[in-house]
Design a protein around this motif. Structure first.
Motif, mmCIF file in Angstrom:
data_model
loop_
_atom_site.group_PDB
_atom_site.id
_atom_site.type_symbol
_atom_site.label_atom_id
_atom_site.label_comp_id
_atom_site.label_asym_id
_atom_site.label_seq_id
_atom_site.Cartn_x
_atom_site.Cartn_y
_atom_site.Cartn_z
ATOM 1 N N GLU A 105 15.700 -10.594 -11.958
ATOM 2 C CA GLU A 105 14.979 -9.478 -11.356
ATOM 3 C C GLU A 105 13.736 -9.232 -12.200
ATOM 4 O OE1 GLU A 105 15.552 -4.761 -10.845
ATOM 5 O OE2 GLU A 105 17.036 -5.965 -9.755
ATOM 6 N N LEU A 106 12.589 -9.126 -11.548
ATOM 7 C CA LEU A 106 11.334 -8.905 -12.256
ATOM 8 C C LEU A 106 11.039 -7.429 -12.439
ATOM 9 C CD1 LEU A 106 9.211 -11.653 -10.488
ATOM 10 C CD2 LEU A 106 10.356 -11.774 -12.711
ATOM 11 N N GLY A 107 11.652 -6.599 -11.622
ATOM 12 C CA GLY A 107 11.469 -5.164 -11.756
ATOM 13 C C GLY A 107 11.332 -4.482 -10.419
ATOM 14 N N HIS A 108 10.963 -3.208 -10.497
ATOM 15 C CA HIS A 108 10.769 -2.418 -9.286
ATOM 16 C C HIS A 108 9.580 -1.497 -9.488
ATOM 17 C CE1 HIS A 108 12.571 1.101 -11.230
ATOM 18 N NE2 HIS A 108 13.490 0.280 -11.676
ATOM 19 N N SER A 109 8.979 -1.138 -8.379
ATOM 20 C CA SER A 109 7.818 -0.245 -8.413
ATOM 21 C C SER A 109 8.270 1.212 -8.486
ATOM 22 C CB SER A 109 6.973 -0.444 -7.149
ATOM 23 O OG SER A 109 7.670 0.038 -6.006
ATOM 24 N N GLU A 110 7.294 2.081 -8.588
ATOM 25 C CA GLU A 110 7.548 3.514 -8.459
ATOM 26 C C GLU A 110 7.808 3.823 -6.979
ATOM 27 O OE1 GLU A 110 7.626 5.713 -11.047
ATOM 28 O OE2 GLU A 110 7.352 3.947 -12.334
ATOM 29 N N TRP A 111 8.426 4.966 -6.725
ATOM 30 C CA TRP A 111 8.609 5.422 -5.354
ATOM 31 C C TRP A 111 7.260 5.870 -4.802
ATOM 32 C CZ3 TRP A 111 12.890 4.233 -2.945
ATOM 33 C CH2 TRP A 111 14.089 4.087 -3.667
ATOM 34 N N LEU A 112 7.019 5.564 -3.532
ATOM 35 C CA LEU A 112 5.773 5.915 -2.856
ATOM 36 C C LEU A 112 6.107 6.626 -1.553
ATOM 37 C CD1 LEU A 112 2.633 5.581 -2.643
ATOM 38 C CD2 LEU A 112 3.129 3.502 -1.317
ATOM 39 N N ALA A 113 5.541 7.817 -1.368
ATOM 40 C CA ALA A 113 5.776 8.583 -0.143
ATOM 41 C C ALA A 113 4.959 7.999 1.005
ATOM 42 C CB ALA A 113 5.401 10.046 -0.356
ATOM 43 N N VAL A 114 5.603 7.890 2.143
ATOM 44 C CA VAL A 114 4.925 7.438 3.362
ATOM 45 C C VAL A 114 4.779 8.661 4.259
ATOM 46 C CG1 VAL A 114 4.991 5.853 5.320
ATOM 47 C CG2 VAL A 114 5.942 5.144 3.111
ATOM 48 N N ASP A 115 3.600 9.282 4.189
ATOM 49 C CA ASP A 115 3.369 10.518 4.936
ATOM 50 C C ASP A 115 2.604 10.238 6.230
ATOM 51 O OD1 ASP A 115 0.748 10.099 4.089
ATOM 52 O OD2 ASP A 115 0.789 11.702 2.618
ATOM 53 N N GLN A 116 2.473 11.271 7.045
ATOM 54 C CA GLN A 116 1.818 11.112 8.342
ATOM 55 C C GLN A 116 0.364 10.704 8.198
ATOM 56 O OE1 GLN A 116 3.637 11.342 11.342
ATOM 57 N NE2 GLN A 116 1.809 10.241 12.019
ATOM 58 N N GLU A 117 -0.315 11.196 7.179
ATOM 59 C CA GLU A 117 -1.715 10.810 6.987
ATOM 60 C C GLU A 117 -1.845 9.300 6.771
ATOM 61 O OE1 GLU A 117 -5.644 11.770 4.244
ATOM 62 O OE2 GLU A 117 -3.697 12.553 3.609
ATOM 63 N N ARG A 118 -0.979 8.731 5.949
ATOM 64 C CA ARG A 118 -1.012 7.283 5.699
ATOM 65 C C ARG A 118 -0.738 6.521 7.000
ATOM 66 N NH1 ARG A 118 -0.665 5.032 0.881
ATOM 67 N NH2 ARG A 118 0.351 6.836 -0.041
ATOM 68 N N ILE A 119 0.222 7.002 7.769
ATOM 69 C CA ILE A 119 0.560 6.359 9.047
ATOM 70 C C ILE A 119 -0.621 6.433 10.013
ATOM 71 C CG2 ILE A 119 2.046 6.540 11.087
ATOM 72 C CD1 ILE A 119 4.292 7.464 9.089
#
Length: 152
Positions: A17-31
């Motif tokens: 396993e190389l690792g994991h990213s931070e959590w990222l919110a998927v909000d309506q603006e991004r969509i």
């Protein structure tokens, strides 16, 4: 963040396993911004009122390809590769969408080095990836991403 300086160093992580990213919110603006960029304004993604009434999720959901498009950003949080002149996205294999990302969910990338080859000085990597949804067992997306690293 894992730092890689050479092909040999990269290859030493095969199967790990190389690792994991931070959590990222998927909000309506991004969509909405993704819908504008791709001209995909299907109501399940952008019409919050209709989605509350008609969607089985009672909310809008992210485009599947929006979820995929977050991979390079999150990959950059996991791995830093020095001594390269270029990085090229090479392809995707066995990619499948497991479940939708509901607006407001947070996602992260988890990776493992599946395969690595030295192709006449070009480092080809195959990375097992999962884009996880916080609090869910089933990932939003998984597959194998291939990258070409041109070491100096």
């Amino acid at each position: 963040m894992l730092t890689i300086n050479s092909y040999e160093e990269f290859a030493s992580h095969l199967g790990e396993e190389l690792g994991h990213s931070e959590w990222l919110a998927v909000d309506q603006e991004r969509i909405n911004l993704f819908a504008d960029a791709t001209l995909d304004h299907q109501w399940i993604h952008v019409d919050t009122e209709r989605a509350k009434e008609e969607s089985p999720y009672k909310s809008t959901i992210a485009h599947g390809y929006l979820t995929l498009s977050l991979l390079p950003y999150m990959w950059g949080q996991i791995l830093k590769v020095n001594n390269i002149k270029m990085l090229v996205n090479y392809g995707m294999d066995k990619m499948r969408f497991g479940q939708p990302v509901i607006t407001g969910n947070r996602v992260r990338l988890v990776t493992k080095l599946h395969n690595i080859q030295n192709l006449r000085g070009i480092c080809k990597t195959e990375i097992d990836f999962k884009i996880e949804i916080e609090g869910q067992r089933k990932p939003a997306l998984e597959g194998i991403a291939s990258f070409l690293y041109y070491f100096i």
